[in-house]
Design an enzyme around this catalytic site. Structure first.
Site, PDB file in Angstrom:
ATOM      1  N   CYS A  38     105.812  93.362  72.550  1.00 21.90           N
ATOM      2  CA  CYS A  38     105.035  92.911  73.711  1.00 21.90           C
ATOM      3  C   CYS A  38     104.118  94.053  74.111  1.00 21.90           C
ATOM      4  O   CYS A  38     103.536  94.701  73.244  1.00 21.90           O
ATOM      5  CB  CYS A  38     105.966  92.486  74.850  1.00 21.90           C
ATOM      6  SG  CYS A  38     107.093  93.780  75.409  1.00 21.90           S
ATOM      7  N   ARG A  58      95.849  88.085  75.987  1.00 24.57           N
ATOM      8  CA  ARG A  58      95.992  89.487  75.571  1.00 24.57           C
ATOM      9  C   ARG A  58      96.090  89.571  74.051  1.00 24.57           C
ATOM     10  O   ARG A  58      95.509  90.470  73.428  1.00 24.57           O
ATOM     11  CB  ARG A  58      97.226  90.119  76.223  1.00 24.57           C
ATOM     12  CG  ARG A  58      97.087  90.348  77.713  1.00 24.57           C
ATOM     13  CD  ARG A  58      98.307  91.040  78.294  1.00 24.57           C
ATOM     14  NE  ARG A  58      98.401  92.432  77.882  1.00 24.57           N
ATOM     15  CZ  ARG A  58      99.441  93.217  78.138  1.00 24.57           C
ATOM     16  NH1 ARG A  58     100.499  92.725  78.783  1.00 24.57           N
ATOM     17  NH2 ARG A  58      99.448  94.478  77.735  1.00 24.57           N
TER      18      ARG A  58
END
Length: 289
Positions: free
Chosen positions: A244, A186
């Site tokens: 995050c 990611r």
């Protein structure tokens, strides 16, 4: 006081005359894990806390997927669970691959709100169910009944831990160390299952939360974590922040940093807030950019 507690330590504390308040925060993104799993079996006395409704507020324009809830609502949820101003609290989740994410979110919020005595069960429920008592060799108990705790008196006083907004995260990525706690793919921008744009905040360093844990799903030693974060650039005078996807797994990284003796700020809005308007810069690939 360390920020984590082992299964044997928790079992001993629960058997004492002054057991901690126990909060069960089971959660996996995209899965209906929570309360149904709790009803099937939980540590006796544990009170279920719902991450989506009690540890996060409704997402709105310009926010991430898990903004902080109103302070009054969070305080009410903690008092309902029996949390007291001066009493110890232990938080757990399911453990495993996403070990410590949800529990650390609750730990971080209580610490941010001024509670002085909060710990996370190292390894979560998975460690509890795997443990065998040395003498009898039996498993530790699970319960199915839902407890009715005595109302607590905890009143949140925000500011106990540092936070970042989007502008602060951008600045910190340039002048200090901004850690990206998501999976490496990611970060690199190869996949993005939840948010509208793939990649990372320019200048951020990849630091997946999985590297904070042992193969058993417990936290690595404080020394091992300190070496890990030092290799990523966390020097003695370095200002550190973490983000995050939406401020949940980053709390586990904050916890790991605390075990390593490193203070860090949480960008609560995280990548979901950074990308929601489509106007902020994005980097891709393995380097900070």
């Amino acid at each position: 006081m360390t920020a984590i507690i082992s299964v044997p330590e928790l079992a001993s504390d629960l058997a004492s005359g002054t057991p901690p308040v126990l909060l069960d925060v089971r959660y996996r993104p995209g899965e209906q894990l929570g309360f149904p799993a709790y009803r099937k079996g939980h540590i006796p006395g544990a009170v279920y806390i719902d991450l989506e409704t009690e540890l996060a507020g409704p997402a709105g324009p310009g926010t991430g997927r898990h903004p902080l809830p109103p302070v009054e609502a969070f305080g009410a949820a903690m008092r309902r669970a029996g949390v007291r101003q001066d009493g110890p609290v232990v938080v757990l989740d399911q453990g495993g691959v996403t070990g410590g994410w949800a529990a650390a979110r609750c730990w971080w919020m209580l610490r941010w709100a001024g509670h002085p005595d909060v710990r996370v069960l190292d390894g979560g429920l998975a460690a509890w169910t795997a443990y065998r008592e040395p003498e009898a060799g039996g498993a530790l108990p699970l319960a199915t009944e839902v407890p009715e705790p005595v109302e607590g008196d905890f009143v949140p006083r925000p500011g106990g831990l540092r936070t970042l907004d989007a502008d602060g995260a951008a600045v910190l990525a340039r002048r200090g160390l901004l850690l990206d706690a998501r999976a490496a793919e990611r970060y690199r921008g190869e996949v993005e299952p939840l948010d509208p744009v793939a990649g990372h905040i320019p200048g951020a360093v990849s630091a997946p939360t999985t590297d904070n844990l042992t193969d058993a799903g417990t936290f690595r030693s404080g020394q091992a974590l300190a070496e890990r974060f030092e290799a990523l650039g966390a020097g003695p005078e370095t200002e550190v922040g973490v983000y995050c996807g939406s401020g949940v797994s980053a709390a586990q990284e904050i916890l790991a940093l605390e075990l390593a003796g490193i203070d860090a700020a949480l960008y609560v809005g995280s990548w979901s807030e950074w990308t929601v308007e489509g106007s902020r810069p994005v980097a891709t690939g393995p380097e900070p950019g």
